[in-house]
Design a protein around this motif. Structure first.
Motif: not given
Length: 458
Positions: A274-298
């Motif tokens: 078993v290996t980790r996938c390259m380019g995998r997403p980060a896995l975060l537990i619990s709610s967070t500031s989604w809109t701000a994070y999306e804005h940073h990537i954009s």
């Protein structure tokens, strides 16, 4: 007038309970010191600290009656332990007749009768270990039972019930004042007291004249880092029902048609590796500031896609589900999975970061969720409150934030160039791995078990 009616009804109920107890009282059987009733006036499956108490007692040969309401299934170690008897408190509806104050009084009376009935059914315990809150009416009823059965009452103070009530009614509401008086009065009648922080220990002593010992929440043995092979099994299991766990984000090609792939891991069927996938997403537990994070990537920030898992089944889950349904993110996926008790530690041990939004009503308790995350060596971002630094060391095992904008900046900093080993996120994880974390059972042995040995040796 409402307060007077409340006191009159409570007094009459207490007298009735006392008479019933006198009628039902039987001689104390030999060996009752080795029996302990662990009691919570709530859902047993959602009371992890009391489950840990029950397990620690059972592992040391005590016969435990684990008492509370049905709902969420307790951990399998509780269910299958021969020394633990799960005793459910019967529930009867009280209806919605009359003013709210009247409904609340009726509810307290009914709970008192239900709890009394349950406590009389079980074999006489040498000790009753009671969770507070909720303490109304459990502290008073349990104290009377212990008085007549010559049992020792130990209260485990997780918080103050009246401070939780004040969030709804306000600090000056009569029912909140009565609850505060009640909690302090009956709290002083206990034989021993346990609390969750040094700050609470001091507050109990100074403001309530109650002496307590501090037993910090510690992770149970099953909260640990999850091996990569077990992570893959969990991800494949969750992928059957939850789209964010399905293989869709990664840029790495599947090696063969027979290979298993989730959004995070890939298993070679031929070798079993078993290996980790390259380019995998980060896995975060619990709610967070989604809109701000999306804005940073954009805006071009080098941040990974994010899978945000909101755990639990509290009253806010429906709110979050409705909120999530209105969001349309390109780089973020959110899900609210139902997890078996055994899968929750595996998920924490597989995640990259935990976020805790817990704020204490009293400012004196600590979030159990963070304790479990640290047990899995999972770094945490946690919202600030009074005694949080007793647990989260800012810049060492996680970060503390004041508001959503500060959290968004912390996420940007932690996930920059993810998943490079030199990043701050992995530095926090290494600090947790090298720290000598005391586990629940070891801490309990040193701090609490001597209370249960005093009567046996005396």
């Amino acid at each position: 007038m409402a307060a007077l009616s409340w006191m009159t009804l409570w007094g009459a109920t207490a007298l009735l309970l006392l008479l019933l107890l006198l009628l039902w009282q039987r001689t104390r059987p030999a060996g009752s010191e080795a029996r302990v009733a662990v009691l919570v006036l709530g859902d047993l499956g959602r009371s992890p600290r009391m489950q840990y108490h029950a397990l620690s007692l059972a592992h040391r040969g005590r016969r435990v009656a684990f008492i509370g309401y049905a709902g969420t299934k307790p951990h399998s170690e509780i269910v299958h332990n021969e020394n633990i008897q799960i005793v459910y408190i019967p529930e009867f509806g009280t209806g919605q007749v009359g003013p709210k104050m009247f409904q609340y009084i009726i509810k307290v009376i009914m709970q008192s009768i239900q709890l009394l009935y349950t406590m009389l059914k079980i074999a006489k315990p040498g000790y009753v270990l009671l969770q507070n809150p909720p303490g109304l009416p459990s502290i008073a009823v349990t104290w009377v039972v212990c008085l007549l059965r010559r049992s020792k009452l130990i209260i485990d103070w997780h918080n103050y019930g009246y401070t939780i009530m004040s969030l709804t009614h306000g600090k000056r509401h009569p029912i909140v004042r009565i609850a505060k008086w009640y909690e302090e009065l009956f709290g002083r009648l206990s034989d021993y007291n346990i609390c969750v922080t040094e700050a609470m220990k001091e507050d109990l002593q100074v403001n309530c004249n109650i002496r307590a010992i501090t037993l910090y929440d510690k992770p149970a043995s099953f909260f640990k880092e999850t091996p990569l092979s077990d992570q893959h099994k969990l991800f494949m299991k969750l992928a059957k029902d939850y789209a964010p766990f399905k293989a869709r984000y990664t840029t790495e090609p599947i090696l063969s048609d027979e290979d298993e792939k989730s959004a995070f891991t890939q298993r070679d069927i031929r070798s079993g590796n078993v290996t980790r996938c390259m380019g995998r997403p980060a896995l975060l537990i619990s709610s967070t500031s989604w809109t701000a994070y999306e804005h940073h990537i954009s805006e071009g920030a080098k941040l990974p896609p994010l899978v945000c898992v909101i755990t639990g089944k509290g009253p806010l889950k429906e709110y979050y589900n409705k909120l999530i349904a209105t969001m349309h993110f390109k780089h973020i996926q959110i899900c609210t999975p139902w997890l078996e008790a055994e899968d929750y530690p595996l998920l924490l041990g597989s995640a990259d970061l935990g976020v805790c939004l817990h704020k204490s009503s009293s400012g004196l308790d600590l979030p159990m969720k963070v304790v479990d995350m640290f047990g899995c060596c999972l770094p945490v971002c946690a919202v600030s409150f009074q005694c949080l630094p007793e647990l989260v060391k800012h810049g060492v095992n996680g970060l503390i934030f004041e508001d959503s904008s500060e959290l968004a900046e912390q996420l940007k900093m932690l996930f920059r160039e993810f998943p490079v080993a030199e990043g701050k996120l992995n530095s926090f994880r290494r600090n947790l791995q090298t720290a000598k974390q005391l586990r629940w059972d070891e801490s309990w042995e040193r701090t609490v078990f001597p209370l249960f040995r005093q009567q046996l040796s005396g």
